[in-house]
Design an enzyme around this catalytic site. Sequence first.
Site, PDB file in Angstrom:
ATOM      1  N   ILE A   1       0.871  -1.178   0.000  1.00 54.41           N
ATOM      2  CA  ILE A   1       0.000   0.000   0.000  1.00 54.41           C
ATOM      3  C   ILE A   1       0.900   1.217   0.000  1.00 54.41           C
ATOM      4  CG2 ILE A   1      -1.879   1.192   1.170  1.00 54.41           C
ATOM      5  CD1 ILE A   1      -2.606  -1.536   2.426  1.00 54.41           C
TER       6      ILE A   1
ATOM      7  N   SER B   1      -2.225  -5.320  10.880  1.00 55.21           N
ATOM      8  CA  SER B   1      -2.646  -4.177  11.694  1.00 55.21           C
ATOM      9  C   SER B   1      -3.233  -4.642  13.025  1.00 55.21           C
ATOM     10  CB  SER B   1      -3.677  -3.335  10.933  1.00 55.21           C
ATOM     11  OG  SER B   1      -4.775  -4.125  10.503  1.00 55.21           O
TER      12      SER B   1
ATOM     13  N   HIS C   1      -3.649   0.318   9.833  1.00 47.47           N
ATOM     14  CA  HIS C   1      -4.251  -0.435   8.738  1.00 47.47           C
ATOM     15  C   HIS C   1      -3.216  -1.308   8.046  1.00 47.47           C
ATOM     16  CE1 HIS C   1      -2.609   1.389   5.033  1.00 47.47           C
ATOM     17  NE2 HIS C   1      -2.415   2.456   5.793  1.00 47.47           N
ATOM     18  N   CYS C   2      -3.751  -2.287   7.310  1.00 53.76           N
ATOM     19  CA  CYS C   2      -2.947  -3.079   6.381  1.00 53.76           C
ATOM     20  C   CYS C   2      -3.812  -3.239   5.142  1.00 53.76           C
ATOM     21  CB  CYS C   2      -2.503  -4.403   7.005  1.00 53.76           C
ATOM     22  SG  CYS C   2      -3.816  -5.388   7.746  1.00 53.76           S
ATOM     23  N   ALA C   3      -3.775  -4.376   4.480  1.00 56.58           N
ATOM     24  CA  ALA C   3      -4.597  -4.541   3.284  1.00 56.58           C
ATOM     25  C   ALA C   3      -6.059  -4.813   3.634  1.00 56.58           C
ATOM     26  CB  ALA C   3      -4.043  -5.662   2.415  1.00 56.58           C
TER      27      ALA C   3
END
Length: 208
Positions: free
Chosen positions: A91, A151, A143-145
Site C-alpha cells: 500500500i 494491523s 491499517h494493512c490490506a
Amino acid sequence: MAWDSLCRGDLLRPKIRSASRRTTGSQSSYKTPSLEELRHLLWTRTHPTGHVDEVWPNLYVGDLYVARDKAQLSRMGISHVVDAAAGRFHIDTGPKFYKDLPVDYYGIEAEDNPNFDLSIYFYPVARYIRAALKSPRGKVLVHCAMGISRSATLVLAFLMICEEMSLADAIRTVRSHRGICPNSGFLKQLWELDLRLGREKRRGAKVF
C-alpha cells in the site's frame, strides 16, 4: 471507493471497558493460554469486519480502502496513520500521499507471512500509538490490506504493552468490535510477548 456500503455502526464509538493485564485472580495465577486456545478464541463468534472499526477509544483498525480515502479520514478526524503494509509493492501511500491532510504517517514494510518477524515493531509502534493518542485530538488509524492480520497484531501488542492487558483480554477487546485473524506466525509472536510480559510482571520489572 464508494462508502455507501459502509455500515453506519462502523464509525460509532464503541463502549469499551478498560481491562488490566491480570483481570482474573492474582498476578501469579495468570497463565498464558495455549496457541490452540487462542486460535479458538479468535475463531469463536467472529464479529463482522467493515472497512474501519474503532476498537479502543480513538484507535481504529482498517483496510486499504479507508487508508486511501482521504475525505473519509478527514471526516473521522484521523491525526496519525500506521501503515502496516507499506512499500512500493503493498500500500504505497506514505507522507506525500497525506501531504494535504494534517496527518502524521508511520510506515512498516511488513509481509502478511507467518515467517515474517513483526515482533521487532511491537514496542516502536506501541510507543508511537501511545504518544499519538496522548496528543491533542489524537486519533490513530492502524491499517494493512484487509485490516485483520498485520494491523490487528500491532494493535493487540499495543494493548498488551501500554494498557497492560493479557493477550486473551486484548483479543476479546478488539474482537468485540472487529473480526480479526492474525496469521499463525504473528499469533505465536504475540503469545511469546504475553509470556515475556508475564515474567516481567511477576518479577516486578517495569514493563514499558
